[in-house]
Design a protein around this motif. Structure first.
Motif, PDB file in Angstrom:
ATOM      1  N   ALA A  35      35.843 -46.198 -11.620  1.00 45.00           N
ATOM      2  CA  ALA A  35      36.188 -45.168 -10.629  1.00 45.00           C
ATOM      3  C   ALA A  35      35.729 -43.815 -11.155  1.00 45.00           C
ATOM      4  N   VAL A  36      34.874 -43.160 -10.399  1.00 43.63           N
ATOM      5  CA  VAL A  36      34.356 -41.857 -10.848  1.00 43.63           C
ATOM      6  C   VAL A  36      34.728 -40.779  -9.831  1.00 43.63           C
ATOM      7  N   VAL A  92      35.902 -41.842  -4.330  1.00 39.76           N
ATOM      8  CA  VAL A  92      36.670 -41.633  -3.092  1.00 39.76           C
ATOM      9  C   VAL A  92      36.691 -40.140  -2.814  1.00 39.76           C
ATOM     10  N   THR A 157      46.483 -42.439 -11.545  1.00 44.18           N
ATOM     11  CA  THR A 157      45.791 -43.450 -10.724  1.00 44.18           C
ATOM     12  C   THR A 157      45.667 -44.792 -11.446  1.00 44.18           C
TER      13      THR A 157
HETATM   14  P1  AMP Z   1      44.234 -38.857 -11.907  1.00 42.09           P
HETATM   15  O1  AMP Z   1      45.301 -39.902 -11.849  1.00 42.09           O
HETATM   16  O2  AMP Z   1      44.057 -38.100 -10.622  1.00 42.09           O
HETATM   17  O3  AMP Z   1      44.395 -37.921 -13.096  1.00 42.09           O
HETATM   18  O4  AMP Z   1      42.834 -39.627 -12.120  1.00 42.09           O
HETATM   19  C1  AMP Z   1      42.654 -40.595 -13.140  1.00 42.09           C
HETATM   20  C2  AMP Z   1      41.382 -41.370 -12.878  1.00 42.09           C
HETATM   21  O5  AMP Z   1      41.480 -42.056 -11.629  1.00 42.09           O
HETATM   22  C3  AMP Z   1      40.086 -40.561 -12.777  1.00 42.09           C
HETATM   23  O6  AMP Z   1      39.543 -40.268 -14.043  1.00 42.09           O
HETATM   24  C4  AMP Z   1      39.210 -41.533 -11.997  1.00 42.09           C
HETATM   25  O7  AMP Z   1      38.718 -42.568 -12.839  1.00 42.09           O
HETATM   26  C5  AMP Z   1      40.205 -42.151 -11.007  1.00 42.09           C
HETATM   27  N1  AMP Z   1      40.219 -41.383  -9.749  1.00 42.09           N
HETATM   28  C6  AMP Z   1      41.144 -40.488  -9.335  1.00 42.09           C
HETATM   29  N2  AMP Z   1      40.796 -39.976  -8.138  1.00 42.09           N
HETATM   30  C7  AMP Z   1      39.620 -40.550  -7.805  1.00 42.09           C
HETATM   31  C8  AMP Z   1      38.733 -40.437  -6.694  1.00 42.09           C
HETATM   32  N3  AMP Z   1      38.994 -39.608  -5.666  1.00 42.09           N
HETATM   33  N4  AMP Z   1      37.609 -41.186  -6.695  1.00 42.09           N
HETATM   34  C9  AMP Z   1      37.332 -42.018  -7.716  1.00 42.09           C
HETATM   35  N5  AMP Z   1      38.121 -42.171  -8.793  1.00 42.09           N
HETATM   36  C10 AMP Z   1      39.245 -41.453  -8.841  1.00 42.09           C
END
Ligand code: AMP
Length: 281
Positions: A35-36, A92, A157
């Motif tokens: 997931a990027v 996403v 996430t």
């Molecule tokens: P977060 O929980 O928002 O700090 O994000 C942790 C990880 O979840 C990120 O480093 C991505 O690998 C993945 N992730 C979060 N939001 C997205 C998104 N909109 N699209 C793709 N991957 C996401």
């Protein structure tokens, strides 16, 4: 009775997520999904929008989240070591996520999927639900995410998707070793007391810490090649995911400005200030 109920529930869930199917695959056929996230570039000074509804992103340099670069690099190394056959990058968000996915393809991802969620920010639980739906389609043996996105710093996430899939998780990985015969990932993670080592049965979720690896740069020929690759586009509705935010952003504000520091002339003065001004002693 209770245990049996839980087991049955787990079996049902596994059947839905393709857990058993993935387990049966050999390492060389395994797919790794990464997931990027597209975020404001780490070198840009963040500005809050005048209406305090969020962070300014127009005319701001956007890049792949640094922890996602590390996640992608790890997936590429796993494929290059022969433990996986394919790396699929997923992003996403708005249409411009395609740029982030082109970077992923230029770094070496085999395929890319853009989940077009429009311009509004997508919160971690919604991203996790979308990733779960994609896992059901793609059936990867390993899902790698960054430990956190540097725009929201949520760090949620990876844990949420592991919970939704009921897959084992190794968060903040600083070393990953994949045993493709046993279908086990050994993950080292830095914890307060030292290094914790986890053994995860695949399929599993891993989130990456800073020290896991040094991501590669995309070469110019690969950047050019990536321009002509097809990026699959899907919408949350097509994945049967309703983007219903469970959180409301009330206001975004700058952190308070730091006061200028003072140089003290003696240890006694320092202790006096810590006791009487900072009140932390
Ligand atoms: P977060 O929980 O928002 O700090 O994000 C942790 C990880 O979840 C990120 O480093 C991505 O690998 C993945 N992730 C979060 N939001 C997205 C998104 N909109 N699209 C793709 N991957 C996401």
């Amino acid at each position: 009775m209770r245990k049996r109920g839980r087991e049955e529930e787990r079996e049902r869930s596994e059947a839905k997520t393709g857990h058993q199917l993935v387990r049966a695959r050999s390492g060389s056929e395994m797919k790794v999904m990464v997931a990027v996230k597209r975020v404001v570039d780490y070198a840009v000074k963040i500005r809050v929008k005048p209406d305090k509804s969020g962070v300014e992103t127009s005319n701001v340099k956007m890049s792949m989240n640094p922890f996602c670069e590390i996640a992608l690099e790890e997936a590429l190394r796993i494929r290059e070591a022969g433990a996986a056959a394919e790396v699929v990058a997923v992003s996403v968000g708005p249409a411009q996520c395609v740029d982030t996915l082109r970077t992923a393809l230029a770094m070496g991802a085999d395929r890319a999927v853009h989940v077009d969620a429009g311009a509004a920010p997508v919160l971690p639980l919604s991203v996790a639900k979308i990733l779960k739906a994609l896992v059901q389609v793609e059936q990867p043996g390993l899902l790698i995410l960054g430990k956190q996105a540097i725009d929201d710093d949520c760090n949620q996430t990876g844990q949420m998707i592991a919970g939704l899939l009921r897959w084992p998780q190794g968060t903040f990985a600083s070393k990953v070793v994949l045993d493709k015969e046993k279908q086990v990932a050994t993950v080292e993670r830095e914890v307060d007391g030292g290094i914790e080592t986890l053994s995860l049965d695949l399929p599993a979720v891993i989130t990456t810490d800073l020290r896991l690896n040094q991501p590669r740069y995309a070469t110019l020929p690969n950047i050019m090649k990536a321009k002509s690759k097809v990026i699959k586009k899907v919408t949350p509705a097509e994945l049967n995911v309703e983007l219903k935010p469970d959180l409301e952003v009330v206001q975004v504000t700058e952190p308070p400005k730091r006061k200028a520091g003072v140089i003290v002339s003696s240890v006694d003065e320092l202790i006096h200030k810590l006791k009487n001004e900072a009140r932390i002693l």
